[in-house]
Scaffold this motif. Structure first.
Motif, PDB file in Angstrom:
ATOM      1  N   SER A 116       0.842  -1.197   0.000  1.00 37.38           N
ATOM      2  CA  SER A 116       0.000   0.000   0.000  1.00 37.38           C
ATOM      3  C   SER A 116       0.878   1.248   0.000  1.00 37.38           C
ATOM      4  O   SER A 116       1.984   1.244   0.554  1.00 37.38           O
ATOM      5  CB  SER A 116      -0.898   0.011   1.240  1.00 37.38           C
ATOM      6  N   GLY A 170      -1.105   4.290   0.415  1.00 42.88           N
ATOM      7  CA  GLY A 170      -2.071   5.254   0.921  1.00 42.88           C
ATOM      8  C   GLY A 170      -2.868   5.931  -0.174  1.00 42.88           C
ATOM      9  O   GLY A 170      -3.585   6.909   0.087  1.00 42.88           O
ATOM     10  N   VAL A 188      -6.469   7.770   0.020  1.00 41.98           N
ATOM     11  CA  VAL A 188      -6.760   8.041   1.425  1.00 41.98           C
ATOM     12  C   VAL A 188      -6.514   9.518   1.720  1.00 41.98           C
ATOM     13  O   VAL A 188      -5.477  10.074   1.330  1.00 41.98           O
ATOM     14  CB  VAL A 188      -5.886   7.168   2.349  1.00 41.98           C
ATOM     15  N   ALA A 233       3.317   7.435   3.648  1.00 46.74           N
ATOM     16  CA  ALA A 233       2.108   7.164   2.853  1.00 46.74           C
ATOM     17  C   ALA A 233       2.158   8.074   1.631  1.00 46.74           C
ATOM     18  O   ALA A 233       1.366   9.009   1.478  1.00 46.74           O
ATOM     19  CB  ALA A 233       0.852   7.426   3.676  1.00 46.74           C
ATOM     20  N   ALA A 243      -0.978   9.180  -0.363  1.00 50.37           N
ATOM     21  CA  ALA A 243      -2.133   9.776   0.307  1.00 50.37           C
ATOM     22  C   ALA A 243      -2.309  11.241  -0.095  1.00 50.37           C
ATOM     23  O   ALA A 243      -1.392  11.887  -0.589  1.00 50.37           O
ATOM     24  CB  ALA A 243      -1.977   9.664   1.818  1.00 50.37           C
ATOM     25  N   ALA A 267       0.565   8.097   8.981  1.00 54.97           N
ATOM     26  CA  ALA A 267       0.888   7.554   7.663  1.00 54.97           C
ATOM     27  C   ALA A 267       0.677   6.046   7.632  1.00 54.97           C
ATOM     28  O   ALA A 267       0.154   5.490   6.653  1.00 54.97           O
ATOM     29  CB  ALA A 267       2.333   7.890   7.301  1.00 54.97           C
ATOM     30  N   ALA A 274      -2.859   5.405   7.259  1.00 59.90           N
ATOM     31  CA  ALA A 274      -3.295   5.640   5.879  1.00 59.90           C
ATOM     32  C   ALA A 274      -2.990   4.432   4.994  1.00 59.90           C
ATOM     33  O   ALA A 274      -3.795   4.047   4.134  1.00 59.90           O
ATOM     34  CB  ALA A 274      -2.612   6.892   5.321  1.00 59.90           C
ATOM     35  N   LEU A 275      -1.825   3.818   5.204  1.00 63.48           N
ATOM     36  CA  LEU A 275      -1.503   2.593   4.464  1.00 63.48           C
ATOM     37  C   LEU A 275      -2.522   1.507   4.777  1.00 63.48           C
ATOM     38  O   LEU A 275      -2.993   0.789   3.890  1.00 63.48           O
ATOM     39  CB  LEU A 275      -0.095   2.110   4.833  1.00 63.48           C
ATOM     40  N   GLU A 320      -6.019   2.151   3.075  1.00 60.15           N
ATOM     41  CA  GLU A 320      -6.107   1.760   1.660  1.00 60.15           C
ATOM     42  C   GLU A 320      -6.294   0.250   1.536  1.00 60.15           C
ATOM     43  O   GLU A 320      -7.093  -0.220   0.714  1.00 60.15           O
ATOM     44  CB  GLU A 320      -4.850   2.174   0.893  1.00 60.15           C
TER      45      GLU A 320
END
Length: 379
Positions: free
Chosen positions: A39, A41, A44, A106, A109, A260, A263-264, A267
């Motif tokens: 991922s 992000g 996101v 991330a 993002a 962060a 955020a990963l 996703e």
């Protein structure tokens, strides 16, 4: 550990654009390259509730930073102090090629800047930030944030902030907040800091280059996770790169790294609740004891790749999964120890043998003496 190039770039000069080719040390400590196979992000939205974000920085191309909103006048895409921009860079700075190694954990993002401090001077910055915090969180909820980063802390448990945080969590947003810095706090004693200590918030402390949480951070029940907080190579307002937090660890940057990581996770696990994402981050964190949390480092140093790939079930030690029954640790069983000497089962045999040996020895001695007495005397 800071490289020689980073050491030469510690002084951030306004108006002077400078790029640093080194990669942020924190990315290797967090195994970012492995995490990015799962991922980045992408898709996101991370709200940075702070001093604004300088969208003019080269690491924020068009579309990577939304217009956001300012509660202190001006635009949210400007930043007079640089704090919000540095936080945004840790989270989602874009790769701009060989001239700079700066990139966010991330990196795919999108940043939503929510400016609650800075701008035109209005007196006490701490008071301004506190007064605008609840409004900033509520705006991030209405604007569609997936993660809210709060690199700030206070000893005051404000009802309006508590309600705003509860609304964000109910809306499915992961809220991440600083556990507090000792040298930046009016109250330097250990203890709860808010909003990190509010229900549903992931509280973060800062670790040094050895992944050890030092006295630079406030310790308390609000700490859930730790992340890198020193020698932070990130974005400097509109002027490229800079190294922050050189002398001591700062939970502001550690908080950004956990945001962060969230955020990963968001996703990869789109339908997961904030509690489920927090559980994954905490259960897979690196720590000395798998079963115990403490007020210094919480559940340990966040490990994004492990959080995204681990198979978690009821056998995994550590925090209790959302909806699961809390583990009951039985008290240790204490019993008296019998110190009575045990009977030697072969004592009788040893006694018999001993008497036989003594008897034989006595017989041999008697025979020898009798023989000597029978020998004739020589003149």
């Amino acid at each position: 550990m800071a490289t020689p190039a980073m050491a030469q770039a510690r002084d951030c000069t306004e108006g002077q654009t400078r790029f640093i080719a080194d990669s942020p040390p924190a990315l290797s400590r967090l195994a970012a390259s492995r995490a990015w196979t799962m991922s980045t992000g992408r898709g996101v939205v991370v709200a940075v509730v702070d001093s604004g974000v300088a969208a003019a920085n080269a690491h924020f191309p068009k579309g990577s930073v939304l217009p956001g909103k300012s509660f202190v006048g001006g635009r949210a895409t400007t930043d007079e102090t640089g704090h919000g921009t540095a936080i945004a860079g840790v989270i989602a700075a874009r790769d701009i090629g060989e001239k700079s190694g700066v990139v966010g954990l991330a990196k795919g993002a999108t940043i939503l800047p929510v400016k609650i401090t800075g701008g035109a001077p209005t007196g006490d910055e701490e008071q301004q930030r506190s007064a605008n915090l609840a409004k900033g969180i509520s705006y991030a909820v209405s604007a569609g944030a997936d993660v809210i980063n709060l690199s700030l802390s206070t000893t005051s448990n404000r009802p309006d902030v508590r309600a705003a945080v509860a609304s964000a969590v109910k809306a499915g947003i992961v809220v991440v907040a600083s556990g507090g810095n000792r040298d930046q706090s009016a109250e330097a004693k250990d203890g709860p800091r808010y909003p990190a200590a509010n229900p549903g918030v992931v509280g973060v402390t800062a670790a040094d280059a050895r992944d050890v949480v030092t006295q630079s951070s406030i310790h308390g029940p609000q700490v859930d996770l730790a992340a890198p907080g020193d020698d932070i190579l990130t974005t400097f307002r509109a002027w490229g790169d800079c190294v922050f937090s050189q002398e001591a660890q700062s939970s502001s940057y550690a908080t950004a790294y956990v945001s962060a990581a969230a955020a990963l996770m968001r996703e990869r696990y789109r339908s997961a609740s904030p509690a489920e994402i927090a559980y994954r981050l905490e259960a897979t964190a690196s720590r000395g004891s798998r079963t115990v949390r403490d007020d210094v480092s919480g559940w340990g140093v966040v490990q994004p790749y492990e959080a995204m790939t681990a198979v978690l079930d009821e056998t995994v030690a550590g925090p209790v999964a959302p909806g699961a029954t809390p583990r009951v640790t039985p008290p240790p069983q204490v019993s008296a120890i019998d110190l009575t000497p045990a009977r030697d089962p072969r004592a009788g045999d040893r006694t018999t043998v001993l008497w036989l040996l003594l008897g034989t020895g006595a017989s041999v001695l008697a025979l020898a003496m009798a023989r000597m007495l029978r020998q004739p005397q020589r003149s």
